[in-house]
Scaffold this motif. Structure first.
Motif, mmCIF file in Angstrom:
data_model
loop_
_atom_site.group_PDB
_atom_site.id
_atom_site.type_symbol
_atom_site.label_atom_id
_atom_site.label_comp_id
_atom_site.label_asym_id
_atom_site.label_seq_id
_atom_site.Cartn_x
_atom_site.Cartn_y
_atom_site.Cartn_z
ATOM 1 N N ALA A 271 -12.215 63.511 72.855
ATOM 2 C CA ALA A 271 -12.303 62.431 74.143
ATOM 3 C C ALA A 271 -11.875 61.161 73.727
ATOM 4 O O ALA A 271 -12.180 61.088 72.668
ATOM 5 N N TYR A 272 -11.381 60.346 74.666
ATOM 6 C CA TYR A 272 -11.302 59.120 74.433
ATOM 7 C C TYR A 272 -11.619 58.446 75.769
ATOM 8 O O TYR A 272 -11.266 58.894 76.776
ATOM 9 N N ALA A 273 -12.098 57.215 75.741
ATOM 10 C CA ALA A 273 -12.424 56.327 76.863
ATOM 11 C C ALA A 273 -11.959 54.927 76.732
ATOM 12 O O ALA A 273 -12.072 54.181 75.584
ATOM 13 N N TYR A 274 -11.768 54.116 77.736
ATOM 14 C CA TYR A 274 -11.452 52.838 77.562
ATOM 15 C C TYR A 274 -11.816 52.070 79.196
ATOM 16 O O TYR A 274 -12.183 52.658 79.930
ATOM 17 N N GLN A 275 -12.274 50.767 78.844
ATOM 18 C CA GLN A 275 -12.509 49.960 80.246
ATOM 19 C C GLN A 275 -12.124 48.671 80.030
ATOM 20 O O GLN A 275 -11.910 47.878 78.774
ATOM 21 N N LEU A 276 -11.682 47.846 81.195
ATOM 22 C CA LEU A 276 -11.304 46.620 81.253
ATOM 23 C C LEU A 276 -12.099 46.023 82.243
ATOM 24 O O LEU A 276 -12.322 46.555 83.585
ATOM 25 N N ASP A 277 -12.681 44.862 81.751
ATOM 26 C CA ASP A 277 -13.697 44.216 82.801
ATOM 27 C C ASP A 277 -13.568 42.664 82.780
ATOM 28 O O ASP A 277 -13.299 42.029 81.917
ATOM 29 N N PHE A 278 -13.547 42.267 84.238
ATOM 30 C CA PHE A 278 -13.229 40.714 84.422
ATOM 31 C C PHE A 278 -14.492 40.293 85.279
ATOM 32 O O PHE A 278 -14.873 41.074 86.432
ATOM 33 N N GLU B 243 -21.396 35.394 91.063
ATOM 34 C CA GLU B 243 -20.038 35.698 90.114
ATOM 35 C C GLU B 243 -19.617 37.198 90.901
ATOM 36 O O GLU B 243 -20.340 38.039 91.342
ATOM 37 N N LEU B 244 -18.181 37.160 90.946
ATOM 38 C CA LEU B 244 -17.460 38.229 91.262
ATOM 39 C C LEU B 244 -16.804 39.146 90.313
ATOM 40 O O LEU B 244 -16.521 38.728 89.204
ATOM 41 N N ASN B 245 -17.050 40.466 90.139
ATOM 42 C CA ASN B 245 -16.621 41.410 88.874
ATOM 43 C C ASN B 245 -15.737 42.543 89.603
ATOM 44 O O ASN B 245 -15.632 42.938 90.685
ATOM 45 N N LEU B 246 -14.787 42.841 88.529
ATOM 46 C CA LEU B 246 -13.820 43.926 88.591
ATOM 47 C C LEU B 246 -13.878 44.860 87.334
ATOM 48 O O LEU B 246 -13.617 43.932 86.405
ATOM 49 N N ARG B 247 -13.968 46.115 87.456
ATOM 50 C CA ARG B 247 -13.771 46.794 86.236
ATOM 51 C C ARG B 247 -13.292 47.961 86.417
ATOM 52 O O ARG B 247 -13.494 48.587 87.503
ATOM 53 N N TYR B 248 -12.351 48.254 85.512
ATOM 54 C CA TYR B 248 -11.635 49.612 85.588
ATOM 55 C C TYR B 248 -11.765 50.323 84.367
ATOM 56 O O TYR B 248 -11.938 49.629 83.199
ATOM 57 N N ASP B 249 -12.561 51.607 84.682
ATOM 58 C CA ASP B 249 -12.814 52.341 83.258
ATOM 59 C C ASP B 249 -12.254 53.821 83.411
ATOM 60 O O ASP B 249 -12.171 54.263 84.683
ATOM 61 N N ALA B 250 -11.792 54.348 82.296
ATOM 62 C CA ALA B 250 -11.047 55.656 82.169
ATOM 63 C C ALA B 250 -11.723 56.394 81.052
ATOM 64 O O ALA B 250 -12.263 55.912 80.198
#
Length: 435
Positions: free
Chosen positions: A342-349, A358-365
């Motif tokens: 398996a593999y996974a990644y995330q991008l977080d702002f 604080e406002l947050n946005l995260r995309y994870d796969a």
């Protein structure tokens, strides 16, 4: 498709690396490394997290358990309701140094009293010990920590929970790194112990070296590979490796230090599991790399994780564990993929609108079970969030998760697509109090 995903990830990571503004801290060094006379002999501390989570409780649309509750729409860890309040974590501990005989020795003890994967499963109970370690700071460049403690690895698990920016973990961390322990791969697959919680019992050699504005760290650990258990369950040991380098922006200290960090880690071990009644050893390998950035206003983070060997596979037909199928011939149980990848990644702002908001946005796969078409699943989650800091010890978080799971390698007529389409978006709120 795979090449397009890797290209997109590379581009996103590149953008993060050159962006003008994720929270940075040296988690290896924040505990047990105080200089002589800088730490009390005993300091009582802890934190509690009270949460509310909710989904629409959509029932399974197909499969042997059609019309019944879907496991992924229920609140963990009991999975018996789609919405409600929970004391997610309630931890209390004691730490200190400056023993009369040797001020270079630090200790750390902590127990979990909340309702989560640590206190459920197998012989787990309220009051589960999560940390019990001693750190020896005698050798320059080679501090030694022994006992039960957090393993060096993914930033998401290594960082302190009270300053975690979201209510729930990413799918990659939840399914690949928060290890569930099973005695059997088929039949009775109930969890045999607490979730691993990113911890192990063993010995670690580590330290950090400052060179101007840069701080370089390393850790080498040998552990039982048996999670929160205090003893080993077989003769195998897990090897953990960790490296990081961080540009420190100013003299800010603690978990919200301003800086930019790059890190890489690896875990290699084996697990013993019964397959068709035969005790068998299977590999469990994990590795990852990532970066974080935090300058007081902008927070950015990215991480990529790979997994090889044993992987958690969820429940049969996405039904509740122990649920009887509609025709009465099957009982839903956990699944364990023993030879998969398996593999996974995330991008977080994160953006600090004002000092307390604080406002947050995260995309994870997560792409799980990539070697066998029937196992392959694509998990995708976009989390919209906000957190408010009442003061340094009290904060509140509100998240809305847009979730999906797909099985792109199965025929379009497969009932699996309708089962996975059952997954709901999720709302969660949490209050954290540190004392």
């Amino acid at each position: 498709m795979a090449s397009m995903k890797k290209t997109a990830l590379t581009a996103a990571l590149s953008c993060l690396l050159i962006a003008p503004g994720a929270q940075a801290a040296n988690w290896l060094m924040l505990q047990g490394t105080e200089k002589p006379n800088q730490a009390p002999a005993a300091k009582l501390w802890g934190f509690a997290q009270i949460e509310y989570q909710s989904t629409d409780d959509t029932k399974l649309k197909a499969g042997p358990w059609a019309g019944q509750k879907a496991a992924f729409n229920q609140m963990a860890p009991q999975l018996d309701t789609a919405s409600g309040f929970n004391i997610r974590r309630a931890r209390i501990g004691i730490r200190g140094a400056n023993f009369p005989l040797d001020s270079n020795i630090n200790y750390f003890l902590m127990a979990e009293l909340g309702n989560n994967g640590i206190t459920t499963g197998g012989n787990a109970s309220q009051g589960q010990l999560t940390d019990a370690s001693v750190t020896f700071n005698h050798l320059e460049g080679a501090r030694v920590r022994v006992g039960l403690f957090k393993t060096p690895g993914s930033e998401e698990l290594l960082k302190a929970i009270p300053v975690f920016n979201y209510v729930n973990f990413t799918s990659g961390t939840d399914r690949l790194l928060l290890e569930r322990f099973f005695d059997n791969s088929t039949g009775d697959t109930a969890r045999s112990a607490s979730v691993g919680a990113g911890r192990d019992t063993g010995i670690q050699i580590f330290d950090a070296f400052r060179n101007g504005d840069w701080e370089n760290s390393y850790a080498v650990m040998l552990g039982n590979g048996n999670g929160l258990a205090l003893t080993d369950n077989d003769e195998n040991k897990d090897l953990y490796l960790y490296l990081s380098t961080e540009k420190v922006f100013d003299n800010t200290v603690g978990p919200r230090r301003h800086g930019m960090k790059f890190y890489a880690w690896m875990q290699d071990g084996k697990r013993t599991i019964s397959i068709s009644g035969v005790s068998t050893e299977k590999n469990r390998k994990r590795a990852g790399l990532g970066m974080t950035y935090f300058d007081g206003k902008y927070r950015l983070a990215a991480e990529y994780i790979t997994a090889d060997g044993m992987i958690y596979g969820g429940t049969s037909g996405a039904a509740l564990p122990g649920a009887l199928s509609n025709n009465g011939t099957q009982t839903s149980s956990f699944s364990v993929l023993t030879d998969e990848k398996a593999y996974a990644y995330q991008l977080d702002f994160g953006y600090r609108v004002q000092p307390k908001l604080e406002l947050n946005l995260r995309y994870d796969a997560l792409d799980s079970g990539t070697e066998v078409d029937a196992n392959y699943r694509e998990f995708r989650t976009t989390t919209l969030g906000a957190q408010y800091f009442f003061n340094k010890k009290t904060s509140a978080r509100l998240n809305y998760e847009i979730r999906s799971i797909d099985a792109p390698k199965l025929p379009s007529a497969s009932a699996v697509h309708d089962i996975l389409d059952t997954i709901d978006n999720r709302v969660s709120a949490q209050v954290t109090m540190v004392f």
